[in-house]
Motif scaffolding. Sequence first.
Motif, PDB file in Angstrom:
ATOM      1  N   SER A   1       0.846  -1.190   0.000  1.00 26.97           N
ATOM      2  CA  SER A   1       0.000   0.000   0.000  1.00 26.97           C
ATOM      3  C   SER A   1       0.880   1.238   0.000  1.00 26.97           C
ATOM      4  O   SER A   1       1.900   1.266   0.686  1.00 26.97           O
ATOM      5  CB  SER A   1      -0.874   0.047   1.263  1.00 26.97           C
ATOM      6  OG  SER A   1      -1.712  -1.061   1.332  1.00 26.97           O
ATOM      7  N   ILE A   2       0.468   2.236  -0.775  1.00 30.25           N
ATOM      8  CA  ILE A   2       1.148   3.522  -0.733  1.00 30.25           C
ATOM      9  C   ILE A   2       0.125   4.593  -0.404  1.00 30.25           C
ATOM     10  O   ILE A   2      -1.043   4.470  -0.738  1.00 30.25           O
ATOM     11  CB  ILE A   2       1.887   3.853  -2.039  1.00 30.25           C
ATOM     12  CG1 ILE A   2       0.923   3.979  -3.214  1.00 30.25           C
ATOM     13  CG2 ILE A   2       2.961   2.834  -2.335  1.00 30.25           C
ATOM     14  CD1 ILE A   2       1.547   4.605  -4.442  1.00 30.25           C
ATOM     15  N   GLY A   3       0.599   5.618   0.260  1.00 27.87           N
ATOM     16  CA  GLY A   3      -0.271   6.722   0.623  1.00 27.87           C
ATOM     17  C   GLY A   3      -0.287   7.793  -0.440  1.00 27.87           C
ATOM     18  O   GLY A   3       0.670   7.956  -1.191  1.00 27.87           O
ATOM     19  N   THR A   4      -1.387   8.519  -0.479  1.00 27.84           N
ATOM     20  CA  THR A   4      -1.505   9.640  -1.401  1.00 27.84           C
ATOM     21  C   THR A   4      -2.178  10.810  -0.692  1.00 27.84           C
ATOM     22  O   THR A   4      -2.975  10.612   0.228  1.00 27.84           O
ATOM     23  CB  THR A   4      -2.312   9.271  -2.662  1.00 27.84           C
ATOM     24  OG1 THR A   4      -2.375  10.417  -3.527  1.00 27.84           O
ATOM     25  CG2 THR A   4      -3.726   8.807  -2.330  1.00 27.84           C
ATOM     26  N   ASN A   5      -1.843  11.996  -1.148  1.00 26.74           N
ATOM     27  CA  ASN A   5      -2.471  13.202  -0.633  1.00 26.74           C
ATOM     28  C   ASN A   5      -3.558  13.722  -1.567  1.00 26.74           C
ATOM     29  O   ASN A   5      -4.209  14.715  -1.269  1.00 26.74           O
ATOM     30  CB  ASN A   5      -1.404  14.274  -0.386  1.00 26.74           C
ATOM     31  CG  ASN A   5      -0.495  13.868   0.751  1.00 26.74           C
ATOM     32  OD1 ASN A   5      -0.954  13.559   1.845  1.00 26.74           O
ATOM     33  ND2 ASN A   5       0.797  13.825   0.491  1.00 26.74           N
ATOM     34  N   ASP A   6      -3.760  13.054  -2.707  1.00 25.97           N
ATOM     35  CA  ASP A   6      -4.822  13.397  -3.650  1.00 25.97           C
ATOM     36  C   ASP A   6      -5.353  12.089  -4.223  1.00 25.97           C
ATOM     37  O   ASP A   6      -4.908  11.631  -5.285  1.00 25.97           O
ATOM     38  CB  ASP A   6      -4.294  14.319  -4.745  1.00 25.97           C
ATOM     39  CG  ASP A   6      -5.399  14.831  -5.670  1.00 25.97           C
ATOM     40  OD1 ASP A   6      -6.496  14.219  -5.722  1.00 25.97           O
ATOM     41  OD2 ASP A   6      -5.150  15.832  -6.369  1.00 25.97           O
ATOM     42  N   PHE A   7      -6.283  11.486  -3.515  1.00 25.06           N
ATOM     43  CA  PHE A   7      -6.771  10.156  -3.868  1.00 25.06           C
ATOM     44  C   PHE A   7      -7.321  10.076  -5.283  1.00 25.06           C
ATOM     45  O   PHE A   7      -6.990   9.156  -6.039  1.00 25.06           O
ATOM     46  CB  PHE A   7      -7.828   9.675  -2.868  1.00 25.06           C
ATOM     47  CG  PHE A   7      -8.401   8.351  -3.237  1.00 25.06           C
ATOM     48  CD1 PHE A   7      -7.654   7.194  -3.060  1.00 25.06           C
ATOM     49  CD2 PHE A   7      -9.670   8.248  -3.784  1.00 25.06           C
ATOM     50  CE1 PHE A   7      -8.156   5.959  -3.425  1.00 25.06           C
ATOM     51  CE2 PHE A   7     -10.183   7.020  -4.154  1.00 25.06           C
ATOM     52  CZ  PHE A   7      -9.430   5.867  -3.969  1.00 25.06           C
ATOM     53  N   ASP A   8      -8.165  11.013  -5.683  1.00 16.40           N
ATOM     54  CA  ASP A   8      -8.766  10.951  -7.016  1.00 16.40           C
ATOM     55  C   ASP A   8      -7.706  11.010  -8.109  1.00 16.40           C
ATOM     56  O   ASP A   8      -7.746  10.234  -9.070  1.00 16.40           O
ATOM     57  CB  ASP A   8      -9.791  12.070  -7.204  1.00 16.40           C
ATOM     58  CG  ASP A   8     -11.021  11.877  -6.334  1.00 16.40           C
ATOM     59  OD1 ASP A   8     -11.322  10.716  -5.955  1.00 16.40           O
ATOM     60  OD2 ASP A   8     -11.688  12.887  -6.029  1.00 16.40           O
ATOM     61  N   ALA A   9      -6.747  11.917  -7.981  1.00 20.26           N
ATOM     62  CA  ALA A   9      -5.684  12.039  -8.983  1.00 20.26           C
ATOM     63  C   ALA A   9      -4.810  10.789  -8.995  1.00 20.26           C
ATOM     64  O   ALA A   9      -4.453  10.279 -10.066  1.00 20.26           O
ATOM     65  CB  ALA A   9      -4.843  13.281  -8.715  1.00 20.26           C
ATOM     66  N   ALA A  10      -4.458  10.276  -7.816  1.00 23.55           N
ATOM     67  CA  ALA A  10      -3.594   9.100  -7.747  1.00 23.55           C
ATOM     68  C   ALA A  10      -4.286   7.862  -8.295  1.00 23.55           C
ATOM     69  O   ALA A  10      -3.674   7.064  -9.020  1.00 23.55           O
ATOM     70  CB  ALA A  10      -3.147   8.855  -6.306  1.00 23.55           C
TER      71      ALA A  10
ATOM     72  N   PRO B   1      -0.710  13.491   6.644  1.00 21.85           N
ATOM     73  CA  PRO B   1      -0.287  13.534   5.240  1.00 21.85           C
ATOM     74  C   PRO B   1       0.529  12.297   4.862  1.00 21.85           C
ATOM     75  O   PRO B   1       1.287  11.758   5.685  1.00 21.85           O
ATOM     76  CB  PRO B   1       0.589  14.789   5.157  1.00 21.85           C
ATOM     77  CG  PRO B   1       0.181  15.622   6.321  1.00 21.85           C
ATOM     78  CD  PRO B   1      -0.237  14.647   7.392  1.00 21.85           C
ATOM     79  N   ALA B   2       0.382  11.850   3.615  1.00 23.45           N
ATOM     80  CA  ALA B   2       1.201  10.764   3.086  1.00 23.45           C
ATOM     81  C   ALA B   2       2.622  11.290   2.902  1.00 23.45           C
ATOM     82  O   ALA B   2       2.823  12.432   2.494  1.00 23.45           O
ATOM     83  CB  ALA B   2       0.643  10.281   1.757  1.00 23.45           C
TER      84      ALA B   2
END
Length: 144
Positions: free
Chosen positions: A13-22, A64-65
């Motif tokens: 799993s990786i984290g993102t700060n912009d889920f929709d874009a990622a 934040p990720a």
Amino acid sequence: MSETNPSILSHVSIGTNDFDAASAFYAKVLATLGCREIMRHPGAVAFGREYPEFWVQTPINGQPATLGNGSHFGFVAPDKASVHAFHEAALAAGGKDDGQPGPRPDYGEPYYGCFVRDLDGHKIEAAFWDMALMLAGAAQHDHG
């Protein structure tokens, strides 16, 4: 599922700060390797060929990720053309080049791959391992 999955990992799993874009980025990029969205939950999406192996999500703790120094995520490419397609799709979707497609002699003769930074800065790789070269090298070693 675990009896038929050839991977040694359950998932990463990786984290993102912009889920929709990622999630849109990875849908485009991983499609070049024959991967698709397997599962989705609020703030989390899993990709794979058959199993939910690669998750992109907002951090569960609400913080934040951040990036892991020295870590990267490598994906198996079925051929050299897929390595190029992965690289091109990633750049077109907003990723940043971190290593053009090509051989890396330090990694061994059978390796052909590329590196990209995703929208959050995670380092990702697509790699094709030419098994014919690996087997030829092993045979030569056994008879040499």
